[in-house]
Write a protein that holds these residues in place. Structure first.
Motif, PDB file in Angstrom:
ATOM      1  N   SER A   1      28.678 -14.808 112.997  1.00  0.00           N
ATOM      2  CA  SER A   1      27.462 -15.574 113.283  1.00  0.00           C
ATOM      3  C   SER A   1      27.865 -16.957 113.390  1.00  0.00           C
ATOM      4  O   SER A   1      27.130 -17.758 113.868  1.00  0.00           O
ATOM      5  CB  SER A   1      26.423 -15.068 113.559  1.00  0.00           C
TER       6      SER A   1
ATOM      7  N   ARG B   1      32.413 -16.514 122.168  1.00  0.00           N
ATOM      8  CA  ARG B   1      31.685 -16.253 122.644  1.00  0.00           C
ATOM      9  C   ARG B   1      31.560 -14.405 122.877  1.00  0.00           C
ATOM     10  O   ARG B   1      32.341 -14.147 122.893  1.00  0.00           O
ATOM     11  CB  ARG B   1      31.350 -16.291 123.855  1.00  0.00           C
TER      12      ARG B   1
ATOM     13  N   SER C   1      26.471 -11.890 125.246  1.00  0.00           N
ATOM     14  CA  SER C   1      27.118 -13.024 126.230  1.00  0.00           C
ATOM     15  C   SER C   1      27.772 -13.098 127.109  1.00  0.00           C
ATOM     16  O   SER C   1      26.910 -13.867 128.227  1.00  0.00           O
ATOM     17  CB  SER C   1      26.995 -14.244 125.316  1.00  0.00           C
ATOM     18  N   ARG C   2      29.266 -13.038 126.837  1.00  0.00           N
ATOM     19  CA  ARG C   2      28.922 -12.233 128.498  1.00  0.00           C
ATOM     20  C   ARG C   2      28.834 -10.742 129.051  1.00  0.00           C
ATOM     21  O   ARG C   2      29.020 -11.420 130.655  1.00  0.00           O
ATOM     22  CB  ARG C   2      31.038 -11.520 127.753  1.00  0.00           C
TER      23      ARG C   2
ATOM     24  N   ALA D   1      25.836 -11.326 129.183  1.00  0.00           N
ATOM     25  CA  ALA D   1      24.666 -11.444 130.159  1.00  0.00           C
ATOM     26  C   ALA D   1      25.269 -11.971 131.265  1.00  0.00           C
ATOM     27  O   ALA D   1      24.211 -11.858 132.397  1.00  0.00           O
ATOM     28  CB  ALA D   1      24.000 -12.340 129.251  1.00  0.00           C
ATOM     29  N   ARG D   2      26.322 -12.724 131.476  1.00  0.00           N
ATOM     30  CA  ARG D   2      27.039 -13.596 132.342  1.00  0.00           C
ATOM     31  C   ARG D   2      26.631 -12.577 133.410  1.00  0.00           C
ATOM     32  O   ARG D   2      26.907 -13.264 134.602  1.00  0.00           O
ATOM     33  CB  ARG D   2      28.216 -13.858 132.515  1.00  0.00           C
TER      34      ARG D   2
ATOM     35  N   VAL E   1      28.589 -11.479 114.812  1.00  0.00           N
ATOM     36  CA  VAL E   1      28.983 -11.553 116.483  1.00  0.00           C
ATOM     37  C   VAL E   1      29.421 -10.450 117.601  1.00  0.00           C
ATOM     38  O   VAL E   1      30.170  -9.446 116.890  1.00  0.00           O
ATOM     39  CB  VAL E   1      30.259 -11.995 117.026  1.00  0.00           C
TER      40      VAL E   1
ATOM     41  N   CYS F   1      29.301  -4.726 124.540  1.00  0.00           N
ATOM     42  CA  CYS F   1      28.073  -4.313 125.231  1.00  0.00           C
ATOM     43  C   CYS F   1      28.110  -3.556 126.680  1.00  0.00           C
ATOM     44  O   CYS F   1      29.165  -4.154 127.209  1.00  0.00           O
ATOM     45  CB  CYS F   1      27.515  -5.983 125.304  1.00  0.00           C
TER      46      CYS F   1
END
Length: 398
Positions: free
Chosen positions: A197, A204, A208-209, A211-212, A249, A253
């Motif tokens: 991290s 990314r 994070s991906r 979440a988008r 990282v 997910c």
């Protein structure tokens, strides 16, 4: 209260005193309570089993003296967990009657209904030679898991007569559920390059991906309610799992998505929406691998038409008893959706008043039992007396 209703309450008490929490308790003992009661009255019954050999239901069958369609009553005898027993004001398995309320887990959902359906079976058996078709009573011990193992075993049983319709004994005196949204569920695996991290070269991460992707899904435009089906579709992201600790990282997910479907927005449309959002994510924020969508479950929406059986007979019997009961299309799914997928019309959600269903201090109001018992008995007898001549029989499902 009549002797018949007293008998119903006594059987319900015996069932409540026998814990049958889904995924926690052995279902054998609660099924044995039912078998003993039915056997003492010479009512034929047999256990149904899932693919692993686990008992998941008890099936009671009474054949009429003349040919005709069979109808089914369905009530679950497994229950929700107790939750925090310290929050209850009485023991969850006490099964006592206080101020006209039957108390304990399963009193409302749905051991009182199971006991009532057993009593109705005895009443039908006494008139069987004058009736057409037959009555099946499914006492489902695998409903609260969401697997609906009892209903599935019933539908798969080659020895059981396929019913023309089913009435499910969920509680509540004001509504008869005659339809429900369907569902399409899937998990979505989002990938990224792993790394530290704190590194300047790390891209990314998968969270994070993901979440988008959640934003893309939740911003997707869904149609409103259309035609005779009164509810719109609904999309909900229900889970998000990815990453561990702080210094790495995450490279994967997983999301869970639940889409409630309608005739105007069916499973195919739901799947296309999710695939479209995933493709948009992979184009906007490319990852090392494409996003992977794994369908988990799907069943169709349904809605019985106004004159379709068995809802028409049930609503008519309620009106004859002086009750104002409305037909309702439910937002959540129920066993009716499973039956609809098999082309079997079903009602749900008519019974006594209740409190604490799936929560603390569950109880059922016994003053409603005589009317509810009469309505179901009259509905069954009407269906078995008039047989295939009933108006609306054969109408389609949405």
């Amino acid at each position: 209260m009549s002797p018949e209703d007293t008998e119903v309450v006594e059987l319900a008490q015996a069932l409540i005193r026998c814990p049958s929490r889904a995924g926690i308790d052995d279902y054998g003992p609660v099924l044995a309570v039912l078998q003993d009661w039915l056997g003492a009255r010479d009512l034929p019954c047999r256990r149904l089993y899932d693919d692993t050999g686990r008992p998941v239901a008890l099936l009671v069958e009474v054949a009429g003296g003349r040919p005709g369609p069979w109808w089914a009553l369905d009530a679950c005898v497994d229950t929700a967990p107790y939750g925090d027993e310290g929050a209850w004001s009485f023991p969850p398995d006490c099964a006592d009657v206080v101020d006209g309320w039957l108390r304990g887990r399963g009193a409302a959902d749905s051991k009182l209904a199971a006991a009532m359906f057993c009593r109705i079976t005895a009443e039908v058996r006494d008139q069987a030679q004058d009736l057409s078709g037959g009555l099946a009573v499914l006492l489902d011990a695998d409903e609260h898991t969401g697997g609906f193992g009892g209903a599935r075993a019933y539908l798969a049983d080659a020895a059981a007569v396929r019913p023309a319709g089913v009435m499910i004994g969920y509680p509540g005196p004001d509504e008869v559920v005659v339809g429900g949204r369907g569902l399409w569920r899937a998990t979505i695996a989002v990938h990224a390059e792993s790394g530290h991290s704190g590194s300047r070269r790390t891209a990314r991460g998968a969270v994070s991906r993901a979440a988008r992707l959640v934003r893309l899904l939740e911003d997707a435009e869904l149609p409103g309610a259309e035609g005779e089906f009164p509810l719109p579709p609904k999309l909900t992201v229900t889970s998000c799992h990815g990453g561990e600790g702080f210094s790495a990282v995450p490279d994967r997910c997983e999301l869970g998505v639940d889409i409630r479907t309608t005739p105007a927005f069916d499973a195919g449309a739901a799947e296309a929406l999710v695939h479209g959002a995933a493709a948009e994510l992979d184009a906007l924020l490319p990852g090392p691998r494409p996003t992977v969508i794994t369908p988990i479950a799907s069943w169709p929406p349904y809605r019985l038409t106004e004159n379709q059986q068995p809802s028409a007979a049930l609503l008519d019997a309620a009106a004859r008893e002086g009750l104002t009961v409305r037909a309702k299309t439910a937002g959540p799914s129920n066993i009716g959706n499973l039956l609809a997928a098999e082309g079997i019309p079903a009602t749900a959600g008519f019974g006594v008043r209740y409190e604490g269903l799936h929560g603390t201090d569950e109880r059922a109001y016994l003053a409603d039992l005589p009317a509810v018992h009469t309505i179901y008995r009259q509905t069954v007898l009407r269906l078995l007396t008039t047989g295939s001549a009933l108006p609306g029989r054969g109408a389609g499902l949405c």
